[in-house]
Scaffold this motif. Structure first.
Motif, PDB file in Angstrom:
ATOM      1  N   VAL A 219       0.854  -1.184   0.000  1.00  0.00           N
ATOM      2  CA  VAL A 219       0.000   0.000   0.000  1.00  0.00           C
ATOM      3  C   VAL A 219       0.887   1.231   0.000  1.00  0.00           C
ATOM      4  O   VAL A 219       1.769   1.368   0.855  1.00  0.00           O
ATOM      5  CB  VAL A 219      -0.925   0.027   1.239  1.00  0.00           C
ATOM      6  N   ASN A 220       0.654   2.143  -0.954  1.00  0.00           N
ATOM      7  CA  ASN A 220       1.510   3.321  -1.038  1.00  0.00           C
ATOM      8  C   ASN A 220       0.751   4.473  -1.689  1.00  0.00           C
ATOM      9  O   ASN A 220       0.739   4.617  -2.904  1.00  0.00           O
ATOM     10  CB  ASN A 220       2.780   3.014  -1.843  1.00  0.00           C
ATOM     11  N   SER A 221       0.107   5.284  -0.849  1.00  0.00           N
ATOM     12  CA  SER A 221      -0.552   6.486  -1.342  1.00  0.00           C
ATOM     13  C   SER A 221       0.277   7.728  -1.063  1.00  0.00           C
ATOM     14  O   SER A 221      -0.223   8.852  -1.207  1.00  0.00           O
ATOM     15  CB  SER A 221      -1.933   6.638  -0.691  1.00  0.00           C
ATOM     16  N   THR A 222       1.547   7.528  -0.669  1.00  0.00           N
ATOM     17  CA  THR A 222       2.421   8.664  -0.376  1.00  0.00           C
ATOM     18  C   THR A 222       3.674   8.629  -1.244  1.00  0.00           C
ATOM     19  O   THR A 222       4.718   9.135  -0.856  1.00  0.00           O
ATOM     20  CB  THR A 222       2.809   8.678   1.114  1.00  0.00           C
ATOM     21  N   ASP A 223       3.565   8.020  -2.420  1.00  0.00           N
ATOM     22  CA  ASP A 223       4.670   8.049  -3.370  1.00  0.00           C
ATOM     23  C   ASP A 223       4.790   9.452  -3.953  1.00  0.00           C
ATOM     24  O   ASP A 223       3.969  10.336  -3.704  1.00  0.00           O
ATOM     25  CB  ASP A 223       4.431   7.017  -4.475  1.00  0.00           C
ATOM     26  N   ASP A 224       5.836   9.677  -4.736  1.00  0.00           N
ATOM     27  CA  ASP A 224       6.089  11.014  -5.278  1.00  0.00           C
ATOM     28  C   ASP A 224       4.925  11.517  -6.123  1.00  0.00           C
ATOM     29  O   ASP A 224       4.550  12.695  -6.043  1.00  0.00           O
ATOM     30  CB  ASP A 224       7.375  11.013  -6.107  1.00  0.00           C
ATOM     31  N   ALA A 225       4.352  10.644  -6.946  1.00  0.00           N
ATOM     32  CA  ALA A 225       3.265  11.067  -7.830  1.00  0.00           C
ATOM     33  C   ALA A 225       2.043  11.504  -7.026  1.00  0.00           C
ATOM     34  O   ALA A 225       1.433  12.551  -7.306  1.00  0.00           O
ATOM     35  CB  ALA A 225       2.898   9.941  -8.787  1.00  0.00           C
ATOM     36  N   SER A 226       1.670  10.718  -6.025  1.00  0.00           N
ATOM     37  CA  SER A 226       0.489  11.049  -5.219  1.00  0.00           C
ATOM     38  C   SER A 226       0.691  12.347  -4.446  1.00  0.00           C
ATOM     39  O   SER A 226      -0.218  13.184  -4.359  1.00  0.00           O
ATOM     40  CB  SER A 226       0.175   9.910  -4.250  1.00  0.00           C
ATOM     41  N   LEU A 227       1.874  12.519  -3.888  1.00  0.00           N
ATOM     42  CA  LEU A 227       2.129  13.731  -3.110  1.00  0.00           C
ATOM     43  C   LEU A 227       2.231  14.957  -4.006  1.00  0.00           C
ATOM     44  O   LEU A 227       1.880  16.067  -3.578  1.00  0.00           O
ATOM     45  CB  LEU A 227       3.394  13.559  -2.270  1.00  0.00           C
ATOM     46  N   GLU A 228       2.700  14.783  -5.236  1.00  0.00           N
ATOM     47  CA  GLU A 228       2.698  15.907  -6.172  1.00  0.00           C
ATOM     48  C   GLU A 228       1.273  16.370  -6.434  1.00  0.00           C
ATOM     49  O   GLU A 228       0.989  17.579  -6.460  1.00  0.00           O
ATOM     50  CB  GLU A 228       3.383  15.518  -7.482  1.00  0.00           C
ATOM     51  N   VAL A 229       0.380  15.410  -6.626  1.00  0.00           N
ATOM     52  CA  VAL A 229      -1.032  15.755  -6.814  1.00  0.00           C
ATOM     53  C   VAL A 229      -1.569  16.467  -5.585  1.00  0.00           C
ATOM     54  O   VAL A 229      -2.223  17.522  -5.680  1.00  0.00           O
ATOM     55  CB  VAL A 229      -1.853  14.484  -7.102  1.00  0.00           C
TER      56      VAL A 229
END
Length: 435
Positions: A219-229
Motif C-alpha cells: 500500500v503506497n498512497s504517499t509516493d512522489d506522484a500522489s504527493l505531487e497531486v
C-alpha cells in the motif's frame, strides 16, 4: 458459508430424469422446448431498466427480472454479500471496478474464464481488462468506463481569452488570470469528499496505490506522484484558485449557474449531472483532454462498472449471455443512451455510442464528447490496482478528506493518514501486507 459452484446431486438427478422423460415422449415443440429461463439482475445504475426492457423485447429463451437496489456503497454491496451467504444469490450483479478485488477475495463472484469470456479481451483497453482479470482469472465483464476529461465553460473561457490548458502549470496560470479578473470566480471546483476523484488524479500522475506483484498487498498512497497531486491541489485551494466543496451540492450548482465555477475534472457520465442540475447551460460547455504534468496526454479513470455472476447463481450461463449482450451490443448502447451518457467499455462500440448519444441527448450535441473520451480512454495507464476492500477504503479516505482538505497541507496529510489506516485495517482483517 458460500455455496459451491457445482449443482447438488439432487439437482443433477432431477435434470437427468427430466431429460430422459422428454426423450421418451419424443414430442418436438413441447412446452419444455419453449421453456424460458428468467435471470435475476441487481443494479442501481442509470439505464439498467432500459437495457433489460430492450433485451427482453428481443430475446425469447432468456428473460431478465431487474431489481433496483441501493447504490453499492449505500447498501447495495452489503445486500449482495448477504444474499450470497444466505444462499439466495441473484444471477447477475453490477460491481464497480474498485470493488472487484473485494468480491474476489471474499468469494462472492464466480471466475468466468472457463465460460469463454477470454474472446472479449481485444474489445477493451488494456487497463479496463486488467480491472477484471485478477489472479489469472477473469471475474467480471467491463460494461462502461470513465476516462477523465476536462469539462469547461467554453463561452466564459473565451471571454477570458483562455484556451483549455494542456498542463497543470497552465491550468494554474489560467486560474490566476480568471481570479484576477473576478475574485469571486474560480476555474474549477474540487470535490473535497470525492475519494474516487483523488484516486483518478493520482492514477493519472502515475501512482499505484496497491501492488500485489510481490505476493503480498503493498500500500503506497504517499509516493512522489500522489504527493505531487496533493501538494498541487492544496496550493490551489490555499490560494483561492479553486473551490473545495461537494460537487453538485446546492452551493456548487449555484456557482455553475452563475458562472463562478468554470470547469470540472469529469468523465462522460457526468454530463447526466450537468443536464439535470444546470439544464439552462446547454450549449455552453466544451470538453478537452486533461491537463497533464509534462504535456504528454494521459488520463486517469473516474468511475465505471462491470457485471459479475455471484457464487450460487441459479442461471450463470444465461446471466452471462445477458451480460455479454449489454457489454458488446449496439442495441444495448442505443437503449441506454437516452438516460445515460456513460461510455461503453467495449471500444468496438465507439461509433454506435457516439451516434446514439448525440441523437438522444441534446445537451452533448456539438461538444465532441465521444471523441475526447475515446482519446482519453486510450491514454489511461494500465497498471493501476485497487485494494481488497475499497468500500471501506473510500469511506476512510472520504473521512480524512472531509476533515483535512482546505487546511494547510490538508490533502497531503490525508493521504499519509489514509495509508497508515489502510495498512492497519488490512492486517487486522488477515490480509498479507508488506512492510
Amino acid at each position: 458459508m458460500f455455496l459451491p459452484r457445482s449443482r447438488t446431486i439432487r439437482g443433477l438427478l432431477a435434470t437427468v430424469a427430466a431429460a430422459a422423460l422428454l426423450a421418451a415422449c419424443g414430442m418436438p415443440g413441447s412446452a419444455a422446448d419453449d421453456e424460458v429461463t428468467t435471470v435475476t439482475f441487481w443494479s442501481w445504475t442509470s439505464g439498467s431498466q432500459e437495457l433489460v426492457d430492450r433485451f427482453n423485447a428481443t430475446h425469447d429463451d432468456i428473460q431478465v427480472a431487474f431489481e433496483q437496489i441501493p447504490a453499492g456503497t449505500a447498501g447495495g454491496y452489503s445486500k449482495m454479500y448477504n444474499a450470497v451467504r444466505a444462499g439466495k444469490a441473484p444471477d447477475l450483479v453490477n460491481v464497480e471496478y474498485p470493488q472487484v478485488p473485494a468480491f474476489v477475495a471474499h468469494n462472492v463472484i464466480q471466475p468466468l474464464t472457463s465460460r469463454g469470456v477470454e474472446d472479449l479481451r481485444g474489445h477493451y483497453p488494456e487497463w479496463a481488462w486488467n480491472q477484471v482479470a485478477l489472479g489469472g482469472e477473469v471475474h467480471a465483464l467491463p460494461i462502461n468506463m470513465a476516462p477523465q476529461v476536462l469539462l469547461y465553460r467554453a463561452d466564459l473561457f473565451a471571454e477570458h481569452g483562455i484556451e483549455p490548458p494542456a498542463t497543470w502549470v497552465e491550468f494554474r496560470d489560467a486560474a490566476e488570470r480568471i481570479n484576477a479578473a473576478d475574485p469571486d470566480t474560480v476555474i474549477a471546483t474540487l470535490g473535497n469528499t470525492d475519494a474516487g476523484l483523488i484516486a483518478g488524479l493520482a492514477w493519472q500522475a502515475g501512482a499505484d496505490w496497491f501492488d500485489t506483484s510481490g505476493g503480498a498487498w503493498e500500500v503506497n498512497s504517499t509516493d512522489d506522484a500522489s504527493l505531487e497531486v496533493a501538494r498541487y491541489w492544496d496550493g490551489m485551494i490555499r490560494d483561492g484558485l479553486v473551490n473545495a466543496e461537494p460537487v453538485f451540492a446546492e452551493k456548487h450548482i449555484a456557482d455553475l449557474q452563475q458562472g463562478r465555477s468554470l470547469a470540472l475534472v469529469a468523465a462522460p457520465w457526468m454530463m447526466g449531472n450537468l443536464s439535470r442540475f444546470v439544464p439552462d447551460l446547454q450549449g455552453t460547455w466544451g470538453v478537452a483532454q486533461m491537463p497533464t504534468w509534462d504535456g504528454t496526454p494521459v488520463a486517469g479513470n473516474y468511475g465505471g462498472s462491470t457485471y459479475a455472476v455471484p457464487e450460487g447463481a441459479d442461471h450463470p450461463d444465461e446471466a452471462l449471455e445477458f451480460a455479454r449482450w449489454v457489454a458488446t451490443s449496439p442495441e444495448a448502447v442505443a437503449a441506454a443512451a437516452p438516460v445515460s451518457s456513460a461510455m461503453p467499455a467495449d471500444i468496438q462500440l465507439y461509433d454506435a455510442w457516439r451516434t446514439a448519444l448525440e441523437e438522444a441527448n441534446p445537451y452533448v450535441q456539438g461538444m465532441e464528447l465521444p471523441e475526447a473520451a475515446l482519446a482519453a480512454s486510450e491514454s489511461v495507464p494500465p497498471d493501476w490496482e485497487w485494494g481488497p476492500d475499497m468500500a471501506q477504503g473510500f469511506t476512510s479516505l472520504m473521512d480524512e478528506m472531509t476533515s483535512a482538505v482546505g487546511q494547510p497541507q490538508g490533502l497531503e496529510n490525508a493521504l499519509h493518514r489514509w495509508q497508515d489506516t489502510t495498512i492497519e485495517q488490512l492486517r487486522i482483517r488477515g490480509f498479507d501486507v508488506g512492510d
